[in-house]
Structures are given as structure tokens and as C-alpha cells.
Design a protein around this motif. Structure first.
Motif, mmCIF file in Angstrom:
data_model
loop_
_atom_site.group_PDB
_atom_site.id
_atom_site.type_symbol
_atom_site.label_atom_id
_atom_site.label_comp_id
_atom_site.label_asym_id
_atom_site.label_seq_id
_atom_site.Cartn_x
_atom_site.Cartn_y
_atom_site.Cartn_z
ATOM 1 N N MET A 44 2.092 -13.767 -0.231
ATOM 2 C CA MET A 44 3.444 -13.199 -0.243
ATOM 3 C C MET A 44 4.054 -13.217 -1.638
ATOM 4 O O MET A 44 4.684 -12.233 -2.046
ATOM 5 C CB MET A 44 4.338 -13.902 0.779
ATOM 6 N N PRO A 45 3.911 -14.298 -2.410
ATOM 7 C CA PRO A 45 4.458 -14.268 -3.782
ATOM 8 C C PRO A 45 3.842 -13.175 -4.655
ATOM 9 O O PRO A 45 4.557 -12.514 -5.420
ATOM 10 C CB PRO A 45 4.129 -15.663 -4.317
ATOM 11 N N THR A 46 2.524 -12.963 -4.555
ATOM 12 C CA THR A 46 1.907 -11.922 -5.382
ATOM 13 C C THR A 46 2.340 -10.530 -4.923
ATOM 14 O O THR A 46 2.542 -9.633 -5.754
ATOM 15 C CB THR A 46 0.370 -12.016 -5.361
ATOM 16 N N ARG A 47 2.498 -10.364 -3.624
ATOM 17 C CA ARG A 47 2.960 -9.071 -3.113
ATOM 18 C C ARG A 47 4.419 -8.827 -3.508
ATOM 19 O O ARG A 47 4.787 -7.708 -3.896
ATOM 20 C CB ARG A 47 2.781 -9.007 -1.591
ATOM 21 N N ALA A 48 5.240 -9.871 -3.435
ATOM 22 C CA ALA A 48 6.644 -9.727 -3.831
ATOM 23 C C ALA A 48 6.779 -9.392 -5.311
ATOM 24 O O ALA A 48 7.635 -8.588 -5.700
ATOM 25 C CB ALA A 48 7.409 -11.008 -3.500
ATOM 26 N N THR A 49 5.950 -9.982 -6.141
ATOM 27 C CA THR A 49 5.978 -9.685 -7.577
ATOM 28 C C THR A 49 5.678 -8.215 -7.828
ATOM 29 O O THR A 49 6.335 -7.549 -8.637
ATOM 30 C CB THR A 49 4.968 -10.572 -8.331
ATOM 31 N N PHE A 50 4.673 -7.695 -7.129
ATOM 32 C CA PHE A 50 4.334 -6.273 -7.250
ATOM 33 C C PHE A 50 5.478 -5.396 -6.757
ATOM 34 O O PHE A 50 5.888 -4.437 -7.430
ATOM 35 C CB PHE A 50 3.068 -5.978 -6.451
ATOM 36 N N SER A 95 10.016 -3.772 -11.923
ATOM 37 C CA SER A 95 11.035 -2.815 -12.363
ATOM 38 C C SER A 95 10.437 -1.559 -12.998
ATOM 39 O O SER A 95 11.160 -0.582 -13.245
ATOM 40 C CB SER A 95 11.996 -3.483 -13.351
ATOM 41 N N ASN A 96 9.149 -1.568 -13.274
ATOM 42 C CA ASN A 96 8.495 -0.374 -13.822
ATOM 43 C C ASN A 96 8.170 0.653 -12.748
ATOM 44 O O ASN A 96 7.824 1.792 -13.078
ATOM 45 C CB ASN A 96 7.202 -0.768 -14.547
ATOM 46 N N HIS A 97 8.261 0.263 -11.489
ATOM 47 C CA HIS A 97 7.938 1.173 -10.397
ATOM 48 C C HIS A 97 9.140 2.034 -10.023
ATOM 49 O O HIS A 97 10.274 1.558 -10.043
ATOM 50 C CB HIS A 97 7.486 0.384 -9.156
ATOM 51 N N ARG A 98 8.886 3.264 -9.647
ATOM 52 C CA ARG A 98 9.952 4.165 -9.192
ATOM 53 C C ARG A 98 10.586 3.661 -7.899
ATOM 54 O O ARG A 98 11.771 3.874 -7.636
ATOM 55 C CB ARG A 98 9.374 5.569 -8.982
ATOM 56 N N ILE A 99 9.796 2.985 -7.079
ATOM 57 C CA ILE A 99 10.272 2.383 -5.831
ATOM 58 C C ILE A 99 10.090 0.877 -5.967
ATOM 59 O O ILE A 99 8.969 0.398 -6.166
ATOM 60 C CB ILE A 99 9.462 2.893 -4.626
ATOM 61 N N ARG A 157 0.831 -1.214 0.000
ATOM 62 C CA ARG A 157 0.000 0.000 0.000
ATOM 63 C C ARG A 157 0.861 1.257 0.000
ATOM 64 O O ARG A 157 0.516 2.263 -0.626
ATOM 65 C CB ARG A 157 -0.943 -0.018 1.200
ATOM 66 N N LEU A 158 1.996 1.214 0.688
ATOM 67 C CA LEU A 158 2.903 2.361 0.697
ATOM 68 C C LEU A 158 3.454 2.630 -0.699
ATOM 69 O O LEU A 158 3.438 3.775 -1.167
ATOM 70 C CB LEU A 158 4.055 2.096 1.679
ATOM 71 N N VAL A 159 3.938 1.591 -1.369
ATOM 72 C CA VAL A 159 4.491 1.764 -2.716
ATOM 73 C C VAL A 159 3.409 2.236 -3.684
ATOM 74 O O VAL A 159 3.644 3.119 -4.518
ATOM 75 C CB VAL A 159 5.132 0.456 -3.207
ATOM 76 N N ASP A 160 2.221 1.663 -3.584
ATOM 77 C CA ASP A 160 1.112 2.084 -4.443
ATOM 78 C C ASP A 160 0.817 3.575 -4.259
ATOM 79 O O ASP A 160 0.610 4.300 -5.240
ATOM 80 C CB ASP A 160 -0.131 1.254 -4.119
ATOM 81 N N ARG A 161 0.844 4.029 -3.012
ATOM 82 C CA ARG A 161 0.545 5.444 -2.733
ATOM 83 C C ARG A 161 1.681 6.366 -3.183
ATOM 84 O O ARG A 161 1.438 7.372 -3.863
ATOM 85 C CB ARG A 161 0.301 5.622 -1.235
ATOM 86 N N LEU A 162 2.930 6.019 -2.854
ATOM 87 C CA LEU A 162 4.047 6.901 -3.178
ATOM 88 C C LEU A 162 4.344 6.953 -4.671
ATOM 89 O O LEU A 162 4.863 7.952 -5.171
ATOM 90 C CB LEU A 162 5.294 6.464 -2.407
ATOM 91 N N CYS A 163 4.035 5.873 -5.373
ATOM 92 C CA CYS A 163 4.237 5.844 -6.827
ATOM 93 C C CYS A 163 3.008 6.335 -7.591
ATOM 94 O O CYS A 163 3.003 6.326 -8.836
ATOM 95 C CB CYS A 163 4.597 4.429 -7.287
ATOM 96 N N HIS A 164 1.960 6.706 -6.852
ATOM 97 C CA HIS A 164 0.720 7.220 -7.451
ATOM 98 C C HIS A 164 0.122 6.247 -8.461
ATOM 99 O O HIS A 164 -0.361 6.628 -9.535
ATOM 100 C CB HIS A 164 0.974 8.574 -8.130
#
Length: 232
Positions: free
Chosen positions: A150-156, A160-164, A126-133
Motif C-alpha cells: 500500500m505505501p508503494t502504491r500510494a507513492t505512485f 505530482s508529475n502525473h496528470r491524474i 493500473r487505471l492511472v498507469d493506463r489513462l496517463c499512458h
């Protein structure tokens, strides 16, 4: 083969860290050091005398423990935004990462971590989703979507397309995470022969050591391991 490939990904990031920082992308190695004991020696340490080593009292008084969450800036060899508290749970690690990213909120961040479940948590997603908009439909934990497991969360989190993004060292490879090398320095130079009158004293001495290290000792590790040779 997957193990070797992931090891190479991490080693390549270490090699590229300075170049990435020059274009605004931080490569940091992050982990927790838990159960650091605030031990007060029962009697004073005897000073060094001619022909005799320092004598440290072996009996001690326990004052509790603290957990340190720290980031090693690979390119500069400095410690970033250390967090010291009584716990190191999912919320603690996510709060620590939020504090870290806030130091350069528009930059890219690549965080090298181990496979601990707090590094693949719902709170972190949720933090990455929010900070990366991104504003994605994340689903529901243990039921659906990105949050399902955990595997699905780790994949997200490792996208590599995310800024964080987070890069995970393979299981049983804690030696690959550079922050572990710095934890060893902390133990040898402060914790092992330290004298701490309380958890607050322990916390302050760790922070003082980090400030001293960043000011006087900081330099990148010379990382000679480049990965395993490719198999024919």
C-alpha cells in the motif's frame, strides 16, 4: 510535522481549486458512504396540524442497503458522477474513478481521498498507469515494484508529475475531506426522515436529490481553515 504539512497541502488545494479549474485541472473530494439503509416506514407519516409537528412512524421494514461513491467538485460545489451499488470494493472505486475521469478525459485530476485501502489498490494503480499512458513496469502485488505494498502504491498514485493523482488526508482527519460535509447534507435532508420502498427506490431518490442539489443549491463550501500555525 508530517501531519501538519499534509493538512496544509489539502487546504492549499481547496484555496487554489478555482484557479486550477480555470487551467483545466479538476480538484475533487471523493469518498464512499456505505450501508445506507432502505427503510420503509410501517405506517404513513401523520401530516402537520396546527400546533403539532409532523409525526413519523418509528417502526420500519428493512429492504437492504446501498453504498454511494461520490465526488465533490471543490471549485463549483457540485456532485460529479455518483455511483450507487450494493458494494464498494476495490473494483467499484476504480470503475467509479474511470467514469469520473471520462467526463473530461484530457484534463488534469487531483482527487482528495482518505487512507482507505481501496484508494491505494492495484486496480487503481493500473487505471492511472493506463489513462496517463505511462506504460510502466508496475511489478507484482505483495512481491515487487510499485504494486508491492500500500505505501508503494500510494507513492505512485500521489506522484505530482502525473496528470491524474491522489492526495491523501492524514489518518483520523475525515473532517478535512469536503465530501464528508456534503454527506451530512444528504443525511439531514433526505436519508434521516426518508421513506424507501426498496433499494432501487433509495437509489433513485438519492440520484434525484443530487440532481436537485446541483441545479438549485450548489455552491462551494467556504473553507476557512487554512492549516495549523507553523511551529517555531
Amino acid at each position: 510535522m508530517a501531519f501538519r504539512a499534509q493538512v496544509k497541502v489539502v487546504c492549499d488545494l481547496y484555496a487554489q481549486a478555482a484557479e486550477l479549474l480555470a487551467v483545466g485541472i479538476h480538484v475533487i473530494s471523493s469518498d464512499e458512504m456505505t450501508g445506507i439503509q432502505a427503510l420503509e416506514r410501517a405506517y404513513p407519516t401523520e401530516s402537520v396540524h396546527m400546533g403539532q409537528v409532523e409525526r413519523q412512524e418509528y417502526e420500519y421494514i428493512r429492504h437492504g442497503t446501498q453504498s454511494l461513491i461520490a465526488n465533490w467538485q471543490v471549485a463549483t460545489g457540485t456532485l460529479l458522477t455518483p455511483s450507487i451499488a450494493a458494494t464498494r470494493n476495490e473494483a467499484d472505486f476504480a470503475a467509479h474513478m474511470a467514469q469520473t475521469i471520462a467526463q473530461d478525459p484530457k484534463a488534469g485530476w487531483i482527487v482528495i481521498v482518505d487512507q482507505l485501502n481501496t484508494h491505494k489498490s492495484e486496480t487503481l494503480v493500473r487505471l492511472v498507469d493506463r489513462l496517463c499512458h505511462l506504460k510502466l513496469d508496475l511489478g507484482e502485488k505483495e512481491r515487487s515494484g510499485i504494486l508491492k505494498s500500500m505505501p508503494t502504491r500510494a507513492t505512485f498514485l500521489s506522484d505530482s508529475n502525473h496528470r491524474i493523482r491522489f492526495v491523501y488526508v492524514p489518518k483520523h482527519s475525515s473532517w478535512l475531506n469536503q465530501i464528508e460535509c456534503w454527506f451530512s447534507i444528504l443525511v439531514r435532508r433526505l436519508i434521516k426522515r426518508g421513506n424507501f420502498t426498496s433499494t432501487q427506490d433509495l437509489r433513485q431518490q438519492i440520484l434525484d436529490f443530487i440532481a436537485y442539489f446541483n441545479r438549485s443549491l450548489a455552491k462551494p463550501f467556504t473553507w476557512k481553515f487554512k492549516g495549523f500555525p507553523e511551529l517555531d
